[in-house]
Each structure stands twice: as structure tokens, then as C-alpha cells.
Scaffold this motif. Structure first.
Motif, PDB file in Angstrom:
ATOM      1  N   SER A  70       0.809  -1.216   0.000  1.00  0.00           N
ATOM      2  CA  SER A  70       0.000   0.000   0.000  1.00  0.00           C
ATOM      3  C   SER A  70       0.845   1.269   0.000  1.00  0.00           C
ATOM      4  CB  SER A  70      -0.918   0.005   1.224  1.00  0.00           C
ATOM      5  OG  SER A  70      -0.155   0.174   2.388  1.00  0.00           O
ATOM      6  N   SER A  73       0.086   3.992  -2.657  1.00  0.00           N
ATOM      7  CA  SER A  73      -1.140   4.742  -2.404  1.00  0.00           C
ATOM      8  C   SER A  73      -0.951   5.729  -1.265  1.00  0.00           C
ATOM      9  CB  SER A  73      -2.280   3.775  -2.059  1.00  0.00           C
ATOM     10  OG  SER A  73      -2.555   2.979  -3.169  1.00  0.00           O
ATOM     11  N   MET A 135      -3.840  -0.638  -1.109  1.00  0.00           N
ATOM     12  CA  MET A 135      -3.189  -0.301  -2.378  1.00  0.00           C
ATOM     13  C   MET A 135      -4.235   0.107  -3.406  1.00  0.00           C
ATOM     14  SD  MET A 135      -1.068  -2.860  -4.850  1.00  0.00           S
ATOM     15  CE  MET A 135      -0.418  -2.310  -6.426  1.00  0.00           C
ATOM     16  N   GLY A 138      -6.657   2.992  -1.698  1.00  0.00           N
ATOM     17  CA  GLY A 138      -5.929   4.230  -1.408  1.00  0.00           C
ATOM     18  C   GLY A 138      -5.837   5.147  -2.613  1.00  0.00           C
ATOM     19  N   ARG A 139      -5.673   4.560  -3.810  1.00  0.00           N
ATOM     20  CA  ARG A 139      -5.650   5.375  -5.034  1.00  0.00           C
ATOM     21  C   ARG A 139      -6.959   6.158  -5.164  1.00  0.00           C
ATOM     22  NH1 ARG A 139      -1.154   6.820  -7.095  1.00  0.00           N
ATOM     23  NH2 ARG A 139       0.316   5.218  -6.518  1.00  0.00           N
TER      24      ARG A 139
END
Lengths: 346, 511
Positions: A70, A73, A135, A138-139
Motif C-alpha cells: 500500500s 497509495s 493499495m 488508497g488510489r
């Protein structure tokens, strides 16, 4: 000397830099321009600083036998939050605004790290799955923060973090050096390093020896998120903008590569911070090399992959032994066979 | 020497050398193996037995010397090459696939094929044939895990010799077998020997070595001590040669350890378990351990000895019952709580549950103490060195290098590292699960003496062992387990014998 853990990473980095010399004769030249250090080597350090930080956090995670996907992100989220706060502030250039924006980014990263840590250490989700969640999600969060736009900021103090200079040296490099030294102190001057290596090396035995593994494991995910956040601040500061979509894209893979190239095993256990720093610089030098020697853009990834696998093979004692054995057995078989039976009967 | 000397050895090793970082495991060892003999490889832990076997089977490349097979120098590059060359190995732990059938296990990797597919009926026929060859009665179509460990071991041997093995290496094959199973194994070994197979037998049971072996090679500290005919070397002399000292009876030194419960029945109990149980693992049991008392747990493999001990350490959660330590009821939820109450546990499986293989001896020794202190209160480097060197000397850990990786140490030395780890935490109760299993006589005697001394200093010890002689020698009281139940608690008042314990195990009743 070849047995030293940092020997092969150092050799690889040196070879990579020397190879550049063949294409760019003034590759090692360092000049002072406008009171700033300037040159290809400085560029590698400067642009490599975020990767060094992310890889540093990744090293401790990997030492426990985990992995943190992650971080890319988190890089994006941290940059987006800081830039958003600055762009909405009344006075973007005031140090107070910048300090607040950094604090917000770090605080949110802390929360993200705790979330990862709880999922892995308490709930017992496999690290690759637990961090895959953030990951992907989070974007989305980063884009939500930026409203799907690229937020541009104009703030002198903020620009210092990733793009500024202090005492002629890029501030990002100084920041990375400080974090690396603090991490080294934290892990090697306390017993943290030993306990992490123990948990990663043999979780069952570590439990029976009374190590409270879950706290330690949660801690490294928090640390990894904080490192990623600082890296995110550097990256967005350097370009004075936050791009939720592309900031820190695939940096988790570069970071994992840096850790592996630096000699820390993905299965956990022994870790090497020095190796990771060298590993991150190797990856960064490689990216620079790809540009300077003019590899066609469509083949850069293939080239990079090829170099990385070669580096990993060179570092593997088993592979080196096999290569050497193959060569020596080729010479041996050239010897006449009867000689050997004579030896046997003698 | 008998007729063998006229024969050519099937396997000969000359001046073999093997180094690990910080350890010279084999230093110019010579070794011969003749067809049609059972040959014992003897030596203390760390003498280089395992390393020699691993070199012979291609697991480790040697750093010098040569291996001659059937008169030809060979280079064994890996386990597969070793097998193809006719050297097959059966290890202590069975390396087979429990979910596949016996027949598949025997022939996996070299299945008979027809039209490119596995020829199943032929596979079963061939497997059944090789099983019958060794006079065994095993249904080859049944899954392997429907058989006991002993039978699985026999299947591993069938698999090993099915590839027309000239040399069969058996590494501690009897350590988890009962007497009847050992007899069956020996029958198979004799049959193979008569067929001309050379068998290399590694075992810590001296009686078994004397029963089955024709000759023996003794290693001492990575060097060849000598090669002897079994009939010409008394057991006492063998032991002396293994430990490199004057002949003496290995059993005697620690016999003095057997004392009447010194602080005896009136000493206050350190720990009391009432109806402690874990469903599916161990039935409710009561157990009291007094200060300075050594309590033994005896029983067959899988009788619940380990399971009972793990509850006292918090390694597993109990599902009922209670534990009192020094009179106060405690909840042992995790090993950490147990450790904080002064309990230490050396698990049976040193490699997977005890040691951190890639860390050094020093790091492994300080680990428990450091874990108790937490990561923020580190032991200084000098303090760690002091502790490590002190215990390396006190327990005779070899090699004496605190920076050697613990996984490169032999079994007995690894066990001592574990003991050192717990002893520096100054525990009040030390739980030892099979502490002398798979380790040599010398280290065994040292560990037994240590246990007796610790109890003499007031430490309580819970001592689990499959060797009844050892339990009798050390323990003040013996708890007997059978089928996951503590069936009896026998005071070791001098009238207790291995036979009477066995009778209790067999009958499951108080004798």
C-alpha cells in the motif's frame, strides 16, 4: 571481503555508475551552480531519496515476513492531503501552513499504517492481501482528496522538502540521511532489530520465547506508512503538485526490489538497512541510466527487469557456486579419464 | 577382519572436508562401506555424522577429499544424482506425501507409463512386488497416512531400495519406533543386507547398534577416530572413544543425581494444576510440582505428554481447569504470562519451535531475556557477549563462537543453547520436553547432570522423556500418560523400574 553482506550490492552500484561513464563522460562531474550542488550523481541521490525512504519502511515489514503493497497509495494520499491543505490556506507560503499540512499528511498515514497493522497482526489477514486493500482503495482515496484533478501549489517552504536545497545539498537527501540514521539507531541500538528478525525468522519459536509479536508487527506497518508519507511529501513538493493518479505509482515494486537487491530475504528474518539504501540507489541509478543511454521508452521495463534479475542472481551464493562449478567441471572433464581410476587405486 | 577385507568397498570416502561459516564440520575423514554389511556411524553431536551423510547424499557439496563408489571417483552434485548413483537415504522424519497411496509414494517420480500416462495397474503391481520382496504386509493402495509412523518409515525404505540401491543410509530410523516396530525394521535391514545392500545405520541407541551392526566407524570432533568390528569393541570403550576420554560407564555419573525428594513432600507446591484440560489434546489432569522437585512425564509418543506440558506454559489455551502458582490462581493465556510467572519451556522440536536458525548463538541465548525486557530496554553489546561467553563455557557449547549461526550447530549443542536461553531468565519451573532426544551420550549425561544440579538449587523441573531409564534416574515422581490421559502418578521411591512404568502404560491403571 566478498562475504560481507554489502559487498555485492556495492559492486553492482559501482558497475552501474561506471557503465554510465562510458556513455556520459562527465557523469561523475559535480559542479556548484547558484550555490547548489549539481551533477548526475546528485540527481540520483535527489530523485532516489523518496525510494530510499519507502524501501526503508519496506525493509522492516519484510523482516517480519510481511510485505506492504500500500505504500504507493500512501505516497499519493500524503501528497494530496498536504497540497490540498496548502492550496486552500489563506497564506500558502507561511511556514505554519506547511507544518500543518505535513502534520495532516503524517497523521493520516499513521492511521493508514495502524489499519494495515491491525489487519495483519490482530485480525490475521495475510500481509499481501491486507495491504492490497489499501493499495487499491488508497488510489481512490487520493483521487477523492484531489477531486480527480492535479492540485498545483505555490509555496516556498513546501517546495523546500522535495525540491529545495540546504547547505548546497538537496534537502530531500538530507532528510533521507537523517531518517536512515534514526532508523539504524532505532533498530540496532535498541533490541527492536533483534526481535523483528526473530519474529520474521521463526514466528512459532518467537511466540514461545515470549516476544509480543503482534505489537511489533503493527509497529512496522505504521513505520512503513510514515516513511511512505514523507516520500509522498517529497515527491509532490518536488513537482509542486499532487497527482492522485500517478504519484508513487509502482513505487512499492521498486521498493521491494530495492530491499531484495539489498540482500534482505523476502521470507523474513535478517535485514540490512545499508543494503536497502544501496538497493534503492541501484534501482534509481538504473532508471537514470535507462534515460541517459537512450533505451527506447517502450523497452525500458524489459531492460530494468533484465538488470534486476541479473543482480539478484549475482548476489545468490548458490548461483555463483553453481556457475563456478560448471566452469571448473568443464575443465575437469577435459582431463583424460583413466588418470582418475589410477588415483582411485593408488 | 572377516571376508570383507578381501572385498572391494562399495563406497569409500577419502580425506573428506566440509566447512561451514565458523565451523569445520568434517576434517579429512576416511570412511569405507562394504556390500552386505550393516555399518554404524557413531559419534557425539557435532562429531560430523549428519554432515558426512549430507555430503554422501549430495545435500552439501564437500570442500575437499573424494568419494569413490564401486571403485570410481564420483562427484555427487545433489540428492538426485546420489540416488541415481545408488545411494538412497531415509531420514528420521519421513519425507513422503501422506495423502498419496503407498504405491504412489514408492514409485513417485519414476511411475511406469503407458502412452505417456501413468500405468496405474502396473504401478500397483510393481509397488506390491517390492513390498513383498521385503516380507512386509502393507496394502499398497491405501493412503500412506492410514499407517503408523513405523510403517511409513518402512515404506520410505521400500522406496529407497526400489531404485536398486547399493547403499542405504538410515539416519536415526528408530527414534520414534516402539520395540516391536524396531524388531520389524531390523528384520527388513537383515534381509536387505543378505541381498548385498550396504547399510549405513545412525542411531543413538547403543543396544540397537550392537544388535544389528557388523562394523562401526567412530567420528570425534569432525575427525575419524577409528573403525571397529562391533564384536571387538565393548560398549564402555565405544562410549569412551565417542567422547574422547577414558573409558567409563555413561550411566554412572548422573546416577548420583537420583535423590530422594530432598525438600520432599513438605516443600510448598510451586505449581498446581486442577482438572486442567484441552479438548482434543489432553483429558483433565491434576499435577503438583514442588520447588526443587523433578517431576517426570512418561508415556508413549502421542500419549499427551507434550500437550499436558504446553498448557502449563500457555503455549496452548486450556479449555477447562485451573492453575495455581505459589498458591495464587493464574490464567496462563500466552507463553508471555507463563514466562512472567517464572516458567520456561524447551520444546521437543528444537528447529521449528525453539531456535531462530539464522540468528547467532549469542542472539538466540539472549532472546528470552531480551523479550522479557521489551525492545526499549536493550541489553548492551558487552553484556550480551558476557552472557553468551559465560554460558558457552558453562554448558560446553561447541563451537565456542558466539557469532556462529545457530543452525550450523549440532543437535546437542542447539539444545544447550536453548537451555542457556532459559537459564539466564532464572526460571522457577523449567519444562523440558525430550531434552536429550537425538543427542549423543556425552551431551546427554551433561544435560542430565545439569537438571539434577538445578533441582538441587531449588528449581522445579518438569521432565518429559521417552527414555524410562532417564526418567527414573532424574525424577522424584513420575506421571504416566496413556491415550491423552494422566493415568498414574508414581513416587520414585527406589522400587520403581522401567518395567513397572511400562506395565502402568500398558494397563493404564495405578500399580
Amino acid at each position: 571481503m566478498t562475504k560481507h553482506r554489502l559487498f555485492w550490492p556495492a559492486v553492482v552500484l559501482a558497475v552501474l555508475l561506471l557503465a554510465n561513464l562510458a556513455f556520459t563522460p562527465d557523469f561523475f562531474a559535480i559542479r556548484i551552480k547558484d550555490g547548489h550542488l549539481y551533477g548526475s550523481l546528485i540527481d540520483i541521490l535527489h530523485f532516489g531519496a523518496p525510494l530510499v525512504l519507502v524501501a526503508l519502511g519496506m525493509t522492516l515489514v519484510i523482516a517480519t515476513g510481511g510485505i506492504d503493497l500500500s505504500v504507493g497509495s500512501t505516497v499519493a494520499i500524503a501528497g494530496a492531503l498536504a497540497c490540498l491543505h496548502i492550496s486552500e490556506a489563506a497564506d500558502p507560503a507561511s511556514p505554519g501552513t506547511v507544518v500543518a499540512s505535513v502534520a495532516i499528511a503524517l497523521a493520516v498515514a499513521l492511521v493508514l499504517g495502524v489499519a494495515n497493522g491491525v489487519l495483519v497482526a490482530r485480525v490475521g489477514v495475510q500481509p499481501i492481501i491486507a495491504t492490497l486493500i489499501l493499495m487499491v482503495a488508497g488510489r481512490g482515496v487520493a483521487q477523492l482528496v484531489t477531486g480527480g484533478q492535479i492540485i498545483t501549489v505555490t509555496s516556498g517552504p513546501y517546495r523546500l522538502i522535495g525540491g529545495g536545497y540546504w547547505l548546497a545539498v538537496p534537502f530531500a537527501v538530507l532528510l533521507a540521511v537523517v531518517v536512515v540514521l534514526l532508523t539504524a539507531l532505532l533498530t540496532r541500538r535498541t533490541a527492536l532489530g533483534l526481535l523483528l528478525e526473530s519474529v520474521g525468522g521463526n514466528p512459532v519459536a518467537s511466540r514461545l520465547v515470549g516476544i509480543r509479536a503482534s505489537g511489533l508487527i503493527a509497529l512496522v506497518y505504521v513505520f512503513s506508512a510514515l516513511c511512505a508519507a514523507v516520500a509522498g511529501l517529497m515527491i509532490s513538493s518536488n513537482v509542486s503538485s499532487a497527482d492522485g493518479n500517478n504519484a508513487g505509482l509502482w513505487i512499492e515494486l521498486d521498493a521491494i526490489l530495492a530491499v531484495v537487491v539489498g540482500g534482505t530475504s523476502l521470507t523474513g528474518g535478517r535485514f540490512s538497512l545499508g543494503g536497502t539504501v544501496l538497493g534503492a540507489l541501484i534501482i534509481q541509478a538504473l532508471s537514470t541510466t535507462i534515460y541517459t543511454i537512450g533505451i527506447p521508452p517502450e523497452t525500458t521495463l524489459v531492460f530494468k527487469a533484465f538488470v534486476v534479475i541479473t543482480v539478484c542472481l549475482i548476489q545468490s551464493p548458490a548461483f555463483r557456486a553453481k556457475a563456478v562449478r560448471r566452469r571448473s567441471s568443464a575443465t575437469r572433464s577435459a582431463r583424460p579419464r583413466p588418470l582418475k581410476t589410477e588415483e582411485a587405486e593408488a | 577382519m572377516p571376508a570383507q577385507s578381501a572385498q572391494q568397498p562399495v563406497l569409500e570416502v577419502r580425506g573428506i572436508r566440509k566447512e561451514f561459516p565458523g565451523v569445520v564440520a568434517l576434517d579429512g575423514v576416511d570412511f569405507r562401506l562394504f556390500p552386505g554389511e550393516v555399518h554404524a556411524l557413531m559419534g557425539e553431536n557435532g562429531a560430523g555424522k549428519s554432515t558426512l551423510i549430507k555430503v554422501l547424499t549430495g545435500v552439501h557439496p564437500s570442500d575437499g577429499g573424494e568419494v569413490v563408489l564401486d571403485g570410481r571417483p564420483v562427484r555427487i552434485a545433489g540428492p538426485l544424482q546420489a540416488q541415481l548413483a545408488g545411494i538412497s537415504t531415509v531420514y528420521q522424519e519421513v519425507n513422503l506425501c501422506p495423502n498419496l497411496s503407498v504405491a504412489e509414494n514408492i514409485l513417485i517420480g519414476r511411475e511406469p507409463r503407458r502412452f505417456g500416462l501413468v500405468h496405474w495397474s502396473e504401478l500397483r503391481r510393481r509397488a506390491a512386488e517390492s513390498v513383498a520382496d521385503l516380507d512386509l504386509d502393507i496394502d499398497v493402495s491405501a493412503p500412506l497416512d492410514s499407517y503408523s509412523t513405523a510403517v511409513q518409515q518402512l515404506v520410505a525404505i521400500v522406496r529407497a531400495v526400489e531404485v536398486s540401491a547399493k547403499v542405504l543410509i538410515l539416519d536415526e530410523p528408530t527414534s520414534s519406533l516402539d520395540r516391536e516396530e524396531v524388531r520389524q525394521l531390523f528384520a527388513v535391514m537383515r534381509r536387505l543386507r543378505d541381498q548385498g545392500v550396504a547399510i549405513l545405520f545412525v542411531s543413538h541407541f547403543l543396544d540397537q547398534v550392537y544388535e544389528i551392526c557388523d562394523r562401526m566407524t567412530v567420528l570425534l570432533g569432525g575427525r575419524l577416530e577409528g573403525e571397529y568390528l562391533t564384536g571387538e569393541l565393548r560398549q564402555v570403550d565405544l562410549v569412551a572413544r565417542m567422547i574422547g576420554g577414558e573409558p567409563s560407564d555413561p550411566g554412572e555419573p548422573s546416577d548420583s543425581a537420583r535423590r530422594e525428594p530432598a525438600e520432599g513432600a513438605d516443600a510448598p507446591p510451586f505449581l498446581r494444576a486442577d482438572g486442567l484440560a484441552r479438548s482434543g489434546a489432553i483429558e483433565p489432569y491434576d499435577l503438583t510440582i514442588r520447588s526443587g522437585e523433578v517431576v517426570g512425564l512418561a508415556g508413549l509418543l502421542g500419549s499427551g505428554r507434550t500437550e499436558a506440558a504446553r498448557l502449563l506454559f500457555g503455549a496452548d489455551h486450556s479449555t477447562r481447569g485451573s492453575v495455581r502458582i505459589e498458591g495464587a490462581e493464574v490464567s496462563l493465556r500466552t507463553p508471555r504470562t507463563a514466562i512472567s510467572h517464572g516458567i520456561a519451556f524447551c520444546p521437543e522440536d528444537r528447529k521449528t519451535e525453539g531456535l531462530i536458525g539464522e540468528l547467532t548463538v549469542r542472539e538466540n541465548i539472549v532472546l528470552a531475556l531480551q523479550a522479557a525486557r521489551g525492545w526499549t530496554r536493550p541489553l548492551s553489546g558487552t553484556r550480551q557477549d558476557e552472557i553468551a561467553l559465560h554460558w558457552i563455557r558453562a554448558l560446553g557449547i561447541r563451537p565456542g563462537n558466539p557469532e556462529a549461526l545457530v543452525r550450523n550447530l549440532s543437535g546437542g549443542n542447539q539444545q544447550k543453547v536453548l537451555l542457556a536461553r532459559w537459564l539466564i531468565t532464572d526460571p522457577k519451573l523449567l519444562i523440558l520436553d525430550e531434552p536429550t532426544r537425538g543427542i549423543d551420550v556425552g551431551a546427554k549425561a551433561e544435560i542430565q547432570k545439569l537438571v539434577a544440579d538445578l533441582a538441587g538449587d531449588g528449581m522445579s523441573v518438569l521432565f518429559i522423556s521417552a527414555e524410562l531409564e532417564e526418567v527414573l534416574r532424574l525424577c522424584h515422581r513420575v506421571g504416566v500418560l496413556r491415550d491423552r490421559r494422566l493415568v498414574a502418578e508414581l513416587p520414585n521411591d527406589g522400587s520403581l523400574t522401567p518395567e513397572s512404568i511400562m506395565a502402568t502404560i500398558a494397563s493404564g491403571a495405578q500399580s
